[in-house]
Enzyme design. Structure first.
Site, PDB file in Angstrom:
ATOM      1  N   ILE A  64       0.815  -1.230   0.000  1.00  0.00           N
ATOM      2  CA  ILE A  64       0.000   0.000   0.000  1.00  0.00           C
ATOM      3  C   ILE A  64       0.837   1.263   0.000  1.00  0.00           C
ATOM      4  O   ILE A  64       0.325   2.370  -0.085  1.00  0.00           O
ATOM      5  CB  ILE A  64      -0.979   0.065   1.209  1.00  0.00           C
ATOM      6  CG1 ILE A  64      -0.223  -0.193   2.510  1.00  0.00           C
ATOM      7  CG2 ILE A  64      -2.127  -0.909   1.017  1.00  0.00           C
ATOM      8  CD1 ILE A  64      -1.060   0.084   3.756  1.00  0.00           C
ATOM      9  N   GLY A  65       2.147   1.120   0.121  1.00  0.00           N
ATOM     10  CA  GLY A  65       2.960   2.332   0.129  1.00  0.00           C
ATOM     11  C   GLY A  65       4.430   2.013   0.150  1.00  0.00           C
ATOM     12  O   GLY A  65       4.832   0.875   0.391  1.00  0.00           O
ATOM     13  N   GLY A  66       5.196   3.027  -0.139  1.00  0.00           N
ATOM     14  CA  GLY A  66       6.635   2.875  -0.061  1.00  0.00           C
ATOM     15  C   GLY A  66       7.220   4.219   0.277  1.00  0.00           C
ATOM     16  O   GLY A  66       6.815   5.236  -0.302  1.00  0.00           O
ATOM     17  N   GLY A  67       8.105   4.250   1.216  1.00  0.00           N
ATOM     18  CA  GLY A  67       8.775   5.506   1.549  1.00  0.00           C
ATOM     19  C   GLY A  67      10.119   5.493   0.871  1.00  0.00           C
ATOM     20  O   GLY A  67      10.328   4.767  -0.098  1.00  0.00           O
ATOM     21  N   GLY A  68      11.035   6.286   1.404  1.00  0.00           N
ATOM     22  CA  GLY A  68      12.375   6.333   0.857  1.00  0.00           C
ATOM     23  C   GLY A  68      13.059   4.984   0.984  1.00  0.00           C
ATOM     24  O   GLY A  68      13.883   4.618   0.162  1.00  0.00           O
ATOM     25  N   PHE A  69      12.734   4.263   2.021  1.00  0.00           N
ATOM     26  CA  PHE A  69      13.462   3.034   2.320  1.00  0.00           C
ATOM     27  C   PHE A  69      12.581   1.802   2.387  1.00  0.00           C
ATOM     28  O   PHE A  69      13.038   0.702   2.138  1.00  0.00           O
ATOM     29  CB  PHE A  69      14.191   3.178   3.658  1.00  0.00           C
ATOM     30  CG  PHE A  69      15.229   4.247   3.649  1.00  0.00           C
ATOM     31  CD1 PHE A  69      16.509   3.968   3.213  1.00  0.00           C
ATOM     32  CD2 PHE A  69      14.920   5.529   4.071  1.00  0.00           C
ATOM     33  CE1 PHE A  69      17.478   4.957   3.202  1.00  0.00           C
ATOM     34  CE2 PHE A  69      15.890   6.524   4.054  1.00  0.00           C
ATOM     35  CZ  PHE A  69      17.170   6.229   3.613  1.00  0.00           C
ATOM     36  N   ILE A  72       5.479  -0.797   2.415  1.00  0.00           N
ATOM     37  CA  ILE A  72       4.418  -0.960   3.406  1.00  0.00           C
ATOM     38  C   ILE A  72       3.317  -1.851   2.823  1.00  0.00           C
ATOM     39  O   ILE A  72       2.830  -1.592   1.725  1.00  0.00           O
ATOM     40  CB  ILE A  72       3.794   0.398   3.809  1.00  0.00           C
ATOM     41  CG1 ILE A  72       4.863   1.479   4.019  1.00  0.00           C
ATOM     42  CG2 ILE A  72       2.876   0.245   5.017  1.00  0.00           C
ATOM     43  CD1 ILE A  72       5.647   1.415   5.271  1.00  0.00           C
ATOM     44  N   LYS A  87       5.635  -2.877   7.815  1.00  0.00           N
ATOM     45  CA  LYS A  87       6.674  -2.059   7.190  1.00  0.00           C
ATOM     46  C   LYS A  87       7.906  -2.934   7.016  1.00  0.00           C
ATOM     47  O   LYS A  87       8.448  -3.445   7.986  1.00  0.00           O
ATOM     48  CB  LYS A  87       6.978  -0.846   8.083  1.00  0.00           C
ATOM     49  CG  LYS A  87       8.067   0.059   7.540  1.00  0.00           C
ATOM     50  CD  LYS A  87       8.162   1.357   8.338  1.00  0.00           C
ATOM     51  CE  LYS A  87       9.260   2.252   7.793  1.00  0.00           C
ATOM     52  NZ  LYS A  87       9.256   3.579   8.414  1.00  0.00           N
ATOM     53  N   ASP A 182      11.761  14.328  11.219  1.00  0.00           N
ATOM     54  CA  ASP A 182      11.206  14.359   9.859  1.00  0.00           C
ATOM     55  C   ASP A 182       9.711  14.625   9.888  1.00  0.00           C
ATOM     56  O   ASP A 182       8.939  14.015   9.142  1.00  0.00           O
ATOM     57  CB  ASP A 182      11.526  13.060   9.113  1.00  0.00           C
ATOM     58  CG  ASP A 182      11.405  13.208   7.596  1.00  0.00           C
ATOM     59  OD1 ASP A 182      11.424  14.356   7.105  1.00  0.00           O
ATOM     60  OD2 ASP A 182      11.295  12.174   6.903  1.00  0.00           O
TER      61      ASP A 182
HETATM   62  P1  ADP Z   1       9.912   5.579   5.162  1.00  0.00           P
HETATM   63  O1  ADP Z   1      10.581   5.434   6.501  1.00  0.00           O
HETATM   64  O2  ADP Z   1      10.521   4.717   4.129  1.00  0.00           O
HETATM   65  O3  ADP Z   1       9.718   7.017   4.728  1.00  0.00           O
HETATM   66  P2  ADP Z   1       7.158   5.565   6.129  1.00  0.00           P
HETATM   67  O4  ADP Z   1       7.064   4.964   7.468  1.00  0.00           O
HETATM   68  O5  ADP Z   1       7.130   7.055   6.035  1.00  0.00           O
HETATM   69  O6  ADP Z   1       8.433   4.964   5.348  1.00  0.00           O
HETATM   70  O7  ADP Z   1       5.986   4.984   5.210  1.00  0.00           O
HETATM   71  C1  ADP Z   1       5.841   5.326   3.845  1.00  0.00           C
HETATM   72  C2  ADP Z   1       4.365   5.489   3.505  1.00  0.00           C
HETATM   73  O8  ADP Z   1       3.651   4.272   3.760  1.00  0.00           O
HETATM   74  C3  ADP Z   1       3.652   6.560   4.342  1.00  0.00           C
HETATM   75  O9  ADP Z   1       3.691   7.826   3.756  1.00  0.00           O
HETATM   76  C4  ADP Z   1       2.238   6.038   4.436  1.00  0.00           C
HETATM   77  O10 ADP Z   1       1.472   6.492   3.330  1.00  0.00           O
HETATM   78  C5  ADP Z   1       2.404   4.532   4.373  1.00  0.00           C
HETATM   79  N1  ADP Z   1       2.363   3.986   5.734  1.00  0.00           N
HETATM   80  C6  ADP Z   1       3.359   3.968   6.643  1.00  0.00           C
HETATM   81  N2  ADP Z   1       2.970   3.402   7.799  1.00  0.00           N
HETATM   82  C7  ADP Z   1       1.687   3.034   7.623  1.00  0.00           C
HETATM   83  C8  ADP Z   1       0.704   2.392   8.452  1.00  0.00           C
HETATM   84  N3  ADP Z   1       0.986   2.025   9.713  1.00  0.00           N
HETATM   85  N4  ADP Z   1      -0.513   2.188   7.921  1.00  0.00           N
HETATM   86  C9  ADP Z   1      -0.785   2.559   6.659  1.00  0.00           C
HETATM   87  N5  ADP Z   1       0.063   3.168   5.838  1.00  0.00           N
HETATM   88  C10 ADP Z   1       1.301   3.409   6.300  1.00  0.00           C
END
Ligand code: ADP
Length: 337
Positions: A64-69, A72, A87, A182
């Protein structure tokens, strides 16, 4: 002259230490770059496949998602019979990141506004090794929500109620001895089941700023750049070690962006221009479209590394930003359709 010589020797020693530190930093950077390259190669590969079960309890669903690293995934908790999130991070990445995130989430388990940690472990998908955190599922983040609103900004009837929740979560984090480093709209998410709750997420860049005795650690000189350029304080630009006041500056910029629809430096790309604009926009100059925020800005800008912020005072100042006829039960902007 003896003293002078000693001073010179000291200076030389200082320089040696500094050079060594710089070297170390460069080596770490290179290592991160290599890890990043590995990660990018892996990026389109799933770290875990749909249908897998972790810890005998959490059934993995779609990504459902991906951040820099991280990647998710949505998952289903067979014990609680509800959705959750996993995560996952590639194991070649700096392992300290996720370890620290786990420490923070465990320290803050049960706190309002912090996603609950449900488990953690290591995983191997073919030859790809990763580590993961299972946690409470949250909903959309404030950046996505804002961009979908008609004027691309939150109303004053929503903004300060939402930001007060983030400020409370931040005060709990600081109280436990950690900085976020952050804070930004995309790290503030509404609840998945209760969308009137706001959660502060992503503890991958946190730092412990209090030692075990609760004393502020000595600031380090010349630290690396951390966080997101748009929301970082001038101290962060200057590579100073950061304190709780710097998280509050990010909170301030987040609030201004969410209410104005942009920040004065939103369209700038160079550090120098962004720094100049941040220097030029403090106090009421930053708050021209939200004059109610002026006192908040002035209070936050007046804090320095060693100050313990007066959160109660800040809560009050943010509450004062609410329109006087606002009721707690009023829907938030994202609840209207
Ligand atoms: P990174 O450390 O790689 O930046 P994040 O923790 O910010 O990763 O997560 C990246 C994205 O994934 C978030 O912007 C959010 O949209 C989604 N996400 C992160 N944690 C959750 C969660 N507990 N439930 C749903 N979506 C999440």
């Amino acid at each position: 002259s003896c003293e002078k010589k000693e001073e010179e020797v000291n200076k030389k020693e200082d320089k040696k230490v500094k050079d060594k530190k710089d070297e170390e930093r460069e080596r770490r950077k290179e290592k991160m770059k290599r890890a990043g390259a590995v990660y990018n190669q892996m990026n389109n590969k799933s770290l875990i496949s749909e249908g897998s079960t972790v810890l005998g309890r959490f059934e993995v669903d779609a990504i459902i998602g991906g951040g820099g690293f991280a990647q998710i995934y949505k998952a289903y908790d067979k014990v609680r019979k509800e959705d959750c999130a996993i995560k996952m991070e590639h194991a070649t990445l700096d392992i300290r990141r996720m370890k620290l995130e786990i420490t923070v989430l465990l320290a803050l388990r049960g706190c309002i506004g912090i996603p609950e940690i449900l488990g953690q472990g290591k995983w191997q998908n073919g030859d790809i090794k990763s580590q993961y955190i299972v946690m409470q599922l949250v909903g959309k983040n404030l950046s996505e929500i804002r961009k979908a609103l008609p004027h691309r900004r939150f109303s004053e009837r929503t903004l300060y109620r939402a930001m007060l929740q983030i400020l409370k979560a931040l005060s709990l984090l600081h109280g436990a001895g950690f900085l976020h480093r952050d804070l930004k709209p995309s790290n503030c998410c509404i609840g998945a089941t209760d969308c009137t709750r706001i959660y502060l997420i992503d503890y991958g860049l946190t730092r412990q700023y209090l030692d075990k005795g609760g004393i502020v650690r000595k600031p380090r000189a010349g630290v690396g750049l951390r966080g997101t350029i748009r929301y970082m304080s001038l101290d962060a630009h200057a590579r100073h070690d950061l304190g709780p006041n710097n998280d509050l500056v990010a909170f301030l910029y987040t609030t201004i962006e969410c209410g104005d629809g942009s920040l004065p430096w939103s369209n700038e790309s160079t550090h120098d221009n962004i720094i100049k604009l941040k220097q030029a926009h403090t106090g009421e100059k930053l708050c021209t479209k939200q004059p109610v925020m002026t006192k908040v800005a002035e209070y936050i800008e007046g804090l320095s590394y060693h100050n313990i912020p007066d959160y109660e005072k800040l809560f009050g100042l943010i509450e004062d930003c609410n329109p006087p006829d606002l009721k707690d039960s009023e829907p938030y902007d994202w609840q209207y359709r």
